[in-house]
Scaffold this motif. Structure first.
Motif, mmCIF file in Angstrom:
data_model
loop_
_atom_site.group_PDB
_atom_site.id
_atom_site.type_symbol
_atom_site.label_atom_id
_atom_site.label_comp_id
_atom_site.label_asym_id
_atom_site.label_seq_id
_atom_site.Cartn_x
_atom_site.Cartn_y
_atom_site.Cartn_z
ATOM 1 N N GLN A 110 -61.633 -46.846 89.995
ATOM 2 C CA GLN A 110 -62.539 -46.546 91.100
ATOM 3 C C GLN A 110 -63.165 -45.169 90.889
ATOM 4 N N PRO A 111 -64.484 -45.024 91.175
ATOM 5 C CA PRO A 111 -65.099 -43.693 91.013
ATOM 6 C C PRO A 111 -64.641 -42.697 92.065
ATOM 7 N N THR A 112 -64.277 -43.155 93.262
ATOM 8 C CA THR A 112 -63.800 -42.278 94.322
ATOM 9 C C THR A 112 -62.606 -42.939 95.009
ATOM 10 N N GLY A 113 -61.849 -42.135 95.752
ATOM 11 C CA GLY A 113 -60.747 -42.703 96.509
ATOM 12 C C GLY A 113 -59.530 -41.808 96.539
ATOM 13 N N TYR A 114 -58.455 -42.369 97.068
ATOM 14 C CA TYR A 114 -57.191 -41.645 97.245
ATOM 15 C C TYR A 114 -56.140 -42.213 96.284
ATOM 16 N N THR A 115 -55.182 -41.400 95.926
ATOM 17 C CA THR A 115 -53.985 -41.859 95.215
ATOM 18 C C THR A 115 -52.753 -41.370 95.965
ATOM 19 N N LEU A 116 -51.645 -42.062 95.759
ATOM 20 C CA LEU A 116 -50.377 -41.727 96.416
ATOM 21 C C LEU A 116 -49.272 -41.789 95.382
ATOM 22 N N HIS A 117 -48.469 -40.751 95.304
ATOM 23 C CA HIS A 117 -47.401 -40.670 94.306
ATOM 24 C C HIS A 117 -46.108 -40.259 94.991
ATOM 25 N N VAL A 118 -45.005 -40.964 94.679
ATOM 26 C CA VAL A 118 -43.707 -40.709 95.303
ATOM 27 C C VAL A 118 -42.684 -40.419 94.218
ATOM 28 N N VAL A 119 -41.952 -39.323 94.385
ATOM 29 C CA VAL A 119 -40.853 -38.963 93.488
ATOM 30 C C VAL A 119 -39.582 -38.877 94.325
ATOM 31 N N GLU A 168 -46.921 -37.169 97.347
ATOM 32 C CA GLU A 168 -48.103 -36.401 96.994
ATOM 33 C C GLU A 168 -49.338 -37.292 97.106
ATOM 34 N N ALA A 169 -50.379 -36.814 97.807
ATOM 35 C CA ALA A 169 -51.642 -37.542 97.946
ATOM 36 C C ALA A 169 -52.773 -36.707 97.372
ATOM 37 N N ARG A 170 -53.710 -37.369 96.665
ATOM 38 C CA ARG A 170 -54.888 -36.706 96.123
ATOM 39 C C ARG A 170 -56.139 -37.479 96.545
ATOM 40 N N TYR A 171 -57.292 -36.779 96.499
ATOM 41 C CA TYR A 171 -58.557 -37.418 96.887
ATOM 42 C C TYR A 171 -59.666 -36.965 95.953
ATOM 43 N N ARG A 172 -60.485 -37.924 95.541
ATOM 44 C CA ARG A 172 -61.692 -37.619 94.763
ATOM 45 C C ARG A 172 -62.866 -38.298 95.448
ATOM 46 N N GLY A 173 -63.847 -37.500 95.864
ATOM 47 C CA GLY A 173 -65.027 -38.052 96.495
ATOM 48 C C GLY A 173 -66.227 -37.978 95.581
ATOM 49 N N ALA A 174 -67.361 -38.407 96.101
ATOM 50 C CA ALA A 174 -68.604 -38.268 95.344
ATOM 51 C C ALA A 174 -68.896 -36.789 95.162
ATOM 52 N N PRO A 175 -69.631 -36.425 94.097
ATOM 53 C CA PRO A 175 -69.912 -35.003 93.851
ATOM 54 C C PRO A 175 -70.491 -34.319 95.085
ATOM 55 N N GLY A 176 -69.856 -33.216 95.461
ATOM 56 C CA GLY A 176 -70.314 -32.449 96.610
ATOM 57 C C GLY A 176 -69.907 -33.017 97.948
ATOM 58 N N THR A 177 -69.075 -34.086 97.945
ATOM 59 C CA THR A 177 -68.659 -34.715 99.203
ATOM 60 C C THR A 177 -67.165 -34.521 99.390
ATOM 61 N N PRO A 178 -66.746 -33.684 100.343
ATOM 62 C CA PRO A 178 -65.306 -33.476 100.567
ATOM 63 C C PRO A 178 -64.714 -34.651 101.340
ATOM 64 N N ALA A 179 -63.406 -34.670 101.455
ATOM 65 C CA ALA A 179 -62.738 -35.676 102.279
ATOM 66 C C ALA A 179 -63.198 -35.535 103.723
ATOM 67 N N SER A 180 -63.130 -36.647 104.462
ATOM 68 C CA SER A 180 -63.614 -36.643 105.843
ATOM 69 C C SER A 180 -62.722 -35.844 106.779
#
Length: 838
Positions: A273-282, A291-303
């Motif tokens: 996916q070009p944008t979205g969230y990921t979730l990682h559990v240790v 741990e959660a991460r987010y990648r949006g469109a260039p110049g677009t922060p998370a809501s």
């Protein structure tokens, strides 16, 4: 952080400090985002009232001609306390072709029942499925009924002596020669649900053969340019493993795998996916680091900030919201002590309350809180010796615990054939909350080690879970209720169109019960074409004929009685030959066969399936139904045989009685359907026998001739064996003959004949009492299972004493005890005893 146990209409809130417990009913104007989610989840649990079923068996493996003894536990799906919502439990044995070959209908009392299933000596050996369910359980989906695979080996002296191929001809045709259809199934599961460009991720892998049995694989991951991005990975346990990857922009990936036979194959990974969230559990020994991460469109922060929501069977925990970016992940530390043991469901919500990622993990808070010991009163015993077993259940402080349990004492070697068989703990805490077949579930609970914890986490990364779907919960949609709780035996089903399976509302149903009492009534289907009939006898089997018509009068409809959950259709793995079977199988089969042969010597009537009549003149040219067909009542053959299957007129739309008119000397058929009469030589109404069951003429007057294989007419003395004076007419249908080439024909339009069993009365397990005066005791049939008690309860001291005698054989036996405490904690215990030879 808050911890919440969802209750009916109320949320009980436990502060993270653990010092206060209060209850409140949140108001929509007061609640925030996460409180609203918790409330909606609580409303779902309250409405669904889901259940679980578990069967404790007397041993893990069986042979043809033997008996399966079982004890049933039905609990609510959240607290695991014995449940009384339903009073009817169904237990089915499915053949390797996924056909129901035996069924028990049991009366539940406080969530408990027990029974037994005979494995007919006529059944082929193979991999069978044992399942148990209430109809109410099916509202959660057929994936959540209890299901367990059983290896059944060939031992009956009257049956085949080697396992047969489980694949049906249709199944072999579908899979064909080695090729795409036989290619192993290898799937890849990104942690949290998605691979997102530029965000580090973990991908789990699961590999199985065509029957769903795990296989080992190893390989590499390559990008679209065939450049290696993961140099090596392999499965670890049960065909499962994982690897880490950072997906590149615009890339597609595939895995190049080496399969168990040495061949290689390529499998695609999920799209990036070009944008979205990921979730990682240790996981650590005390916490989950999320741990959660987010990648949006260039110049677009998370809501906005993200929220982590976690729950274990209604126990909800949620920390505060966190801001998140690709470079600055949101991190939470979730203490395991806040949850009960079981599957914890992590869900990541965005600022708008929309679920973005899901992840499962397992909570195991140290060793089992309840301790069960099983102690024999002597280190060893001789044949026919009295045994006393003492079972004790206590909590971690040594205090006695009230427990319901069942106990089996069986050959210890049989447990070694399936050391990873499921237990009440593995079922209630793990497999009952997962979709699909779990291979060797007991493995994850036999010992707590780093290897089993890693394997369990791999399992939860790959196995489906759908006790609820967030979209439905958040929309406030009540769970779909197709099946009602049952307090008595009911007959339910649906009327659908003959072609297209479209429900037929307002269909006119005629209900005719011929056994054990005659009863006629009518009913109308609802808007979904469904019907329900109540008020059946508690013990006897009811024989019922249903006739359905459209509201306009047409009979081009199909009646589909509910026959339990729909099998998944996947071929079950075949058993190996006895020569290549695991060590111990051959000895088990030999002992079972010897015991059954000795029992036949003492009771030869058990081997007689048919009684042949003498002085019967068969005037037809051929036997349409073989003499050994099990549908033959008393094994009798009629003097006159009419072969409907090979008669051109037999394929017409006439009824069976219409087609018999004028075809048999001495048989007089009068009237028109549904009002017809029959006489043989003026001696009164003959007996009618449909597929081995005596029925009234009302039941067969509308049977279409196209569904009939043959009819046999018994005149005068020929019918004496049936006890009547007016002769007899035996009708054999095509659909009741499993060997008939048209046995898979669709149901007959507009009519269905149903046998509805009453509640099964469980047999008593054979428990002889030996004494010194019994100098020549009879042969003891107990070989594999020495003792079985399906229902025991501890006394005020948390103890129970069990008494029985050893049998003729010697060896090491294992006592296995499984049960539940009153507050829903699974309890397990075992002990061994030795029986010396004579």
């Amino acid at each position: 952080m808050k911890v919440v146990r969802v209750q009916t209409g109320v949320l009980a809130v436990l502060l993270a400090s653990g010092v206060a417990l209060t209850a409140f009913r949140p108001q929509p104007t007061d609640e925030g985002l996460v409180e609203r989610i918790a409330r909606q989840l609580g409303e779902f649990y309250s409405a669904a009232q889901q259940e679980k079923a578990y069967l404790h068996l007397d041993r893990p493996v069986y042979a043809t001609g033997e008996t399966i003894w079982f004890s049933a536990y039905v609990v609510d799906a959240t607290r695991h306390q014995l449940d009384s919502l339903n009073q009817v439990l169904y237990v089915d044995l499915l053949s390797p072709q996924q056909k129901v070959v035996a069924r028990r209908t049991l009366r539940l009392q406080g969530g408990r029942a027990s029974g037994d299933l005979d494995i007919a000596d006529s059944l082929a050996a193979g991999t069978y499925v044992l399942r148990a369910y209430t109809n109410w359980m099916r509202n959660a989906g057929d994936n959540f009924v209890y299901s367990r695979r059983l290896n059944i080996w060939p031992a009956s002296p009257l049956g085949p002596q080697e396992p047969t191929d489980n694949a049906t001809a249709a199944g072999r045709k579908a899979t064909g020669p080695a090729g795409a259809a036989n290619k192993p199934d290898v799937q890849f599961f990104p942690e949290g649900g998605y691979l997102v460009e530029g965000l580090p991720g973990v991908v789990a892998v699961k590999a199985t053969d065509v029957s769903g049995r795990s296989i080992d694989v190893r390989g590499q991951v390559l990008n679209a340019q065939n450049k290696v991005v993961v140099s090596a990975f392999s499965s670890r346990h049960a065909g499962m493993g994982r690897f880490a990857i950072v997906p590149g922009a615009g890339q597609r990936y595939h895995a190049h795998l080496t399969l168990p036979d040495g061949s290689s194959a390529d499998y695609p990974l999920p799209a990036v996916q070009p944008t979205g969230y990921t979730l990682h559990v240790v996981e650590s020994s005390t916490d989950f680091l999320v741990e959660a991460r987010y990648r949006g469109a260039p110049g677009t922060p998370a809501s906005g900030p993200v929220q982590l929501f976690t729950e274990v069977r209604g126990v909800v925990a949620y920390p505060g919201p966190r801001p998140v970016t690709a470079d600055a992940p949101a991190v939470w530390r979730m203490p395991k002590k806040n949850y009960p043991n079981g599957i914890v469901h992590f869900t990541l919500f965005n600022a708008l309350g929309e679920p973005q990622c899901e992840r499962l993990a397992f909570v195991q808070n140290g060793p089992a809180g309840l301790r069960m010991t099983v102690t024999a009163d002597q280190p060893s015993y001789g044949p026919h010796a009295p045994v006393q077993l003492t079972v004790r259940v206590a909590d971690a402080t040594g205090q006695p615990v009230a427990t319901n349990f069942s106990v089996a004492v069986s050959d210890a070697g049989l447990s070694a054939l399936d050391i990873n068989a499921e237990t009440i703990a593995s079922n209630l805490l793990l497999t009952s909350d997962l979709v699909g077949y779990i291979e060797n579930p007991g493995y994850y609970f036999r010992e707590q080690s780093a290897a089993t914890a890693q394997a369990l986490d791999d399992l939860l990364l790959t196995q489906g879970w759908r006790r609820f779907v967030w979209k439905e919960v958040l929309a406030g949609r009540a769970p779909a209720i197709r099946f009602s709780p049952e307090k008595e035996i009911v007959l339910t089903g649906q009327v659908v169109s003959e072609h297209g399976n479209r429900p037929i509302p307002n269909s006119q149903l005629t209900f005719l019960q011929t056994r054990p009492a005659k009863n006629i009534t009518t009913a109308t289907t609802d808007a979904q074409g469904r019907f329900t009939f109540l008020g059946f006898p508690l013990r006897d089997t009811a024989v019922i004929t249903l006739q359905a018509r459209r509201s306009q009068g047409g009979s081009n409809v199909i009646i589909r009685p509910d026959n339990g959950p729909t099998p998944d259709g996947r071929l079950l793995p075949p058993l190996p030959s006895l020569a290549t079977a695991p060590a111990g199988v051959a000895a088990f089969v030999r002992r079972s066969r010897q015991a059954q042969a000795a029992d036949l010597d003492l009771h030869p009537e058990k081997g007689i399936r048919n009684i042949n009549l003498g002085n019967v003149a068969v005037t037809a040219k051929r036997e349409a139904v073989p003499r050994d067909d099990p549908r033959r009542l008393y094994g009798a053959t009629g003097g006159t045989v009419i072969d409907f299957a090979n008669m051109p007129q037999g394929q017409s739309g006439m009824s069976v009685l219409q087609l018999l008119q004028g075809r048999v000397a001495g048989l007089t058929i009068s009237g028109t359907p549904p009002n017809m009469t029959a006489q043989i030589r003026g001696s009164g109404t003959p007996l009618f026998i449909l597929d081995g069951q005596r029925v009234d003429i009302d039941l067969i007057t509308n049977l279409p001739s196209a569904d009939i294989e043959s009819v046999e007419v018994f005149k005068g003395p020929e019918a004496a064996i049936f006890g009547g004076t007016g002769g007899a007419i035996a009708i054999y249908t095509k659909r009741a003959d499993p060997k008939y080439k048209g046995a898979d024909l669709p149901p007959a339009p507009g009519i269905a004949t149903i046998k509805l069993p009453g509640f099964y009365q469980a047999r008593e397990f054979y428990q002889p009492r030996y004494n010194a005066l019994l100098t020549n005791p009879p042969l003891d049939p107990r070989t594999s299972t020495l003792y079985w008690n399906p229902s025991v309860r501890t006394n005020a001291k948390g103890e129970a004493e069990l008494h029985f005698f050893t049998a003729d054989g010697s060896g090491t036996f294992q006592a296995v005890v499984e049960g539940l405490s009153l507050d829903g904690k699974p309890v397990l215990g075992s002990g061994t005893m030795v029986v010396r030879g004579k």
